[in-house]
Design a protein around this motif. Structure first.
Motif, short mmCIF file in Angstrom:
data_model
loop_
_atom_site.label_atom_id
_atom_site.label_comp_id
_atom_site.label_asym_id
_atom_site.label_seq_id
_atom_site.Cartn_x
_atom_site.Cartn_y
_atom_site.Cartn_z
N ILE A 155 -12.40 40.95 49.00
CA ILE A 155 -11.34 41.96 48.90
C ILE A 155 -11.03 42.51 50.29
O ILE A 155 -11.92 43.02 50.98
CB ILE A 155 -11.77 43.10 47.95
N THR B 157 -5.39 43.17 44.70
CA THR B 157 -6.40 44.22 44.81
C THR B 157 -6.86 44.38 46.26
O THR B 157 -7.18 43.40 46.94
CB THR B 157 -7.61 43.91 43.92
N LYS C 64 -15.54 48.87 41.98
CA LYS C 64 -15.12 47.59 42.54
C LYS C 64 -14.84 46.59 41.42
O LYS C 64 -15.66 46.39 40.52
CB LYS C 64 -16.22 47.03 43.45
N PRO C 65 -13.65 45.98 41.43
CA PRO C 65 -13.33 44.99 40.40
C PRO C 65 -14.24 43.77 40.53
O PRO C 65 -14.69 43.42 41.63
CB PRO C 65 -11.87 44.62 40.68
N GLU D 14 -9.25 47.12 49.02
CA GLU D 14 -10.17 48.24 49.16
C GLU D 14 -9.49 49.34 49.98
O GLU D 14 -8.76 49.07 50.92
CB GLU D 14 -11.45 47.80 49.86
N ASP E 276 -4.52 48.54 43.39
CA ASP E 276 -3.63 47.41 43.16
C ASP E 276 -2.36 47.66 43.96
O ASP E 276 -1.80 48.76 43.94
CB ASP E 276 -3.27 47.27 41.68
N TYR F 122 -8.62 52.63 41.44
CA TYR F 122 -9.88 52.43 40.72
C TYR F 122 -11.03 53.05 41.49
O TYR F 122 -11.05 53.05 42.72
CB TYR F 122 -10.17 50.92 40.55
N TYR G 244 -10.54 51.55 45.18
CA TYR G 244 -9.77 50.31 45.24
C TYR G 244 -8.38 50.56 44.68
O TYR G 244 -8.16 51.50 43.91
CB TYR G 244 -10.48 49.20 44.47
#
Length: 681
Positions: free
Chosen positions: A65, A19, A58-59, A21, A4, A55, A2
């Protein structure tokens, strides 16, 4: 994976990232800073954005997303170039990516569309002063042989498609600006644009006039007093091709020219080119990166080059060009050193030596002008013996000790402390205390001893109001005063034809500023001060007053022998492992609570030691110790110094510590990194 992504990098809401993917087929081609196309808003319109963070997990979010559509592969836009620059700055200097972005990209402000097409007057407050400058200021001189050779060498590289760095070492008054102007003219003729960096203190109306008379409306100026809206206008004018040249301090380096051909850094040795806020970048280093990215030519100029730059020139990383004589008919000033210890033995307790007083008398009779430079750098906490010149030093770091309010003499590199004695512990003299004279006291003494003299004073107090700096310089240039007294701001490139005497009071004071660059700063200040005398047909003279005439940097400055100073200074730094022979990282810890700052510094020191064990790297580590000023604005400050020959090894340590800080509770404390600092902490 992921990411930002920020959508508009010049938006005031720069902190706001979205955010996304990363599709599996794009994972290997996306890094921090990558330009990407993303579906944005309710209509999922494809917009360009930039990756600010990556990342693996997964947030935890309540919304769906979206996926990144693709990576932008066409040639770099100016925004892409700045994103790459910001990412490199973040990687090298630490801090958050958004801090680097804020540094390189001007934030949009609400600006009237019509106003965005007009010029910004860099000096709207000083109309009266403008009238005092004749039209001929800055008129172009015919280049002498040395200037012509330097200009031709530089110009041969402009537009060649190959980045190269030149160091122009020219004595004071040798006409470096004329070489700059010739190089800029050639740059414009070949369809390229130029950035000229100058210290903020040198951005005077005289400087503005020289460039405007040479380049007219195609030149723009930037400085700290411009509003954010005005800065944005300047940026848009540069991006839209309305100007060819941007002149300004450190921040002007990020002017968004699309065909950048030349970057000039005048007075490249100046400490103001190093940022004091995160990211703590040096404009010289970032200019090298930007020149490399755009195949531009980088020109560094100084009468007193930094040890770092001169070493690179001798090592072949830069090409060294020299101007060894003054332009026109001017000659270099003669200089004499006065030992103030001997003056004291003769019963002269005045701040003016007999020699300087006599020469002031002579100049006043001849109606010539005098400049008196009070070297106050390093004044705070400075202790010395007026009888023998002894200054207490740290036995471990060879750095001058600083007097704290607790009565102790402290080293700000390793934390060593010793008690201050009442008498000098070398000769037993009772004249062992702090240095007490300021510019206002000097002015009072001058008026008392030479009541007929017209005196101007230039320091932080007399230059607070708008236009006051220029007004003082203008009055002195118009010969409305006989004597100008000031701190280091009076020695920065000013040109006064009638100045034939420069007196340097307490020349050695900057030797005891408590950091390893003290000798270099002292040489530079004295050499620059000497350079104010004899800049026209009238011969110049200088008197250097000191309690330590044996200091090599003072002797070399009096002779104008930069090469001798450089080799001695570089040898000293080699022995003690200081830049440029080794690299240094300062880890700076701050907190509103003393105990929190202290505990955080202990934890970070432990993390540094752990990193050394894990990697097998051998770093030289000192501290933690209280900072130069332990408490400032109710914030407690501690430092750790880490040295290593390889800069990249220090960056690796910084990366590890940033991860450590993020994943360990260092309560109520903030941590900053500063590589090869210009000032002591």
């Amino acid at each position: 994976m992921y990411a930002d992504v920020i959508v508009d990098i010049s938006s005031p809401n720069l902190d706001r990232a979205f955010t996304y993917e990363i599709p599996q087929h794009l994972e290997k081609s996306i890094t921090q800073g990558s330009p990407v196309l993303i579906p944005f808003g309710s209509g999922n319109k494809l917009r360009k954005g930039y990756v600010t963070a990556l990342y693996d997990e997964k947030p935890r979010v309540s919304f769906e997303i979206k996926q990144i559509d693709s990576v932008v592969k066409q040639g770099l836009s100016i925004e892409d170039e700045f994103m790459e620059l910001a990412y490199r700055m973040k990687s090298y200097y630490g801090g958050l990516f958004k801090d680097s972005l804020r540094t390189v990209i001007p934030v949009k402000k609400s600006v009237n569309k019509n106003r965005a097409k007009v010029k910004v007057d860099p000096f709207p407050e000083i109309s009266e002063i403008k009238k005092q400058y004749p039209e001929g200021i800055g008129s172009r001189l015919v280049l002498n042989d040395e200037q012509r050779l330097a200009a031709e060498t530089i110009c041969n590289n402009i537009g060649s498609g190959k980045s190269k760095t030149f160091l122009l070492h020219g004595v004071t008054g040798s006409g470096k600006t004329e070489v700059y102007i010739e190089a800029i003219k050639r740059t414009i003729e070949r369809g390229y644009q130029t950035i000229v960096l100058i210290p903020e203190i040198s951005l005077t109306y005289q400087t503005v006039r020289r460039f405007v008379l040479s380049f007219g409306e195609r030149v723009a100026f930037s400085h700290s007093k411009l509003s954010q809206g005005e800065r944005y206008i300047q940026s848009e004018n540069a991006k839209n091709g309305m100007i060819d040249i941007m002149i300004g301090p450190r921040s002007a380096l990020f002017t968004p020219f699309k065909k950048l051909g030349l970057i000039i850094i005048d007075e490249e040795h100046e400490a103001s080119y190093k940022s004091e806020s995160t990211p703590k970048y040096h404009a010289r280093e970032v200019a090298e990166w930007r020149a490399g990215m755009t195949n531009a030519t980088l020109l560094l100029g100084s009468a007193t080059p930094s040890v770092e730059s001169y070493k690179k020139a001798l090592d072949g990383e830069y090409e060294l060009l020299k101007l060894t004589k003054r332009a026109g008919n001017a000659s270099l000033p003669s200089a004499s050193i006065v030992d103030m210890r001997e003056e004291m033995k003769k019963g002269n307790k005045s701040v003016f030596s007999a020699s300087l007083a006599m020469k002031i008398d002579e100049r006043l009779k001849k109606k010539e002008q005098i400049m008196l430079f009070l070297n106050r750098r390093g004044y705070a906490g400075f202790v010395a013996c007026r009888s023998c010149g002894h200054v207490p030093k740290c036995p471990h770091c060879d750095i001058s000790l600083t007097l704290h309010s607790d009565g102790g003499l402290h080293c700000h590199y390793c934390g060593y402390v010793e008690a201050k004695t009442k008498n000098c512990n070398k000769c037993g003299s009772p004249y062992y205390a702090g240095f007490g004279s300021g510019t206002q006291k000097i002015e009072d003494l001058i008026k008392k001893r030479w009541p007929q003299a017209r005196v101007l004073r230039m320091d932080a107090d007399t230059t607070r109001t708008k236009g006051s700096f220029e007004r003082i310089l203008s009055d002195f240039r118009q010969e409305r005063a006989d004597i100008l007294i000031g701190t280091q701001m009076i020695v920065k490139g000013h040109d006064f034809a009638k100045v034939t005497l420069v007196g340097i009071l307490a020349a050695d004071l900057s030797m005891y500023a408590g950091d390893f660059r003290a000798g270099e700063r002292t040489y530079q200040l004295i050499a620059q001060a000497l350079g104010r005398a004899g800049r026209s047909e009238l011969p110049g003279e200088a008197v250097i007053q000191t309690y330590n005439p044996e200091q090599f940097c003072i002797q070399a400055a009096a002779k104008g022998d930069y090469e001798a100073f450089y080799h001695q200074e570089n040898m000293y730094r080699q022995l003690l492992g200081y830049p440029p022979n080794s690299n240094m990282c300062v880890i700076f810890i701050q907190s509103e609570k003393d105990e929190a700052a202290k505990q955080a510094s202990v934890k970070i020191k432990y993390a540094v030691n752990t990193y050394c064990v894990k990697t097998g790297e051998k770093f030289a580590i000192t501290g933690p110790a209280a900072a130069n000023i332990k408490k400032l604005n109710d914030i407690y400050r501690y430092v750790i110094y880490v040295k290593h020959k390889d800069y990249d090894k220090l960056v690796g340590l910084k990366d590890s510590l940033e991860y450590f800080i993020d994943n360990l509770n260092i309560n109520d404390a903030t941590v900053q990194f500063d590589f090869n600092p210009m000032n002591s902490y």
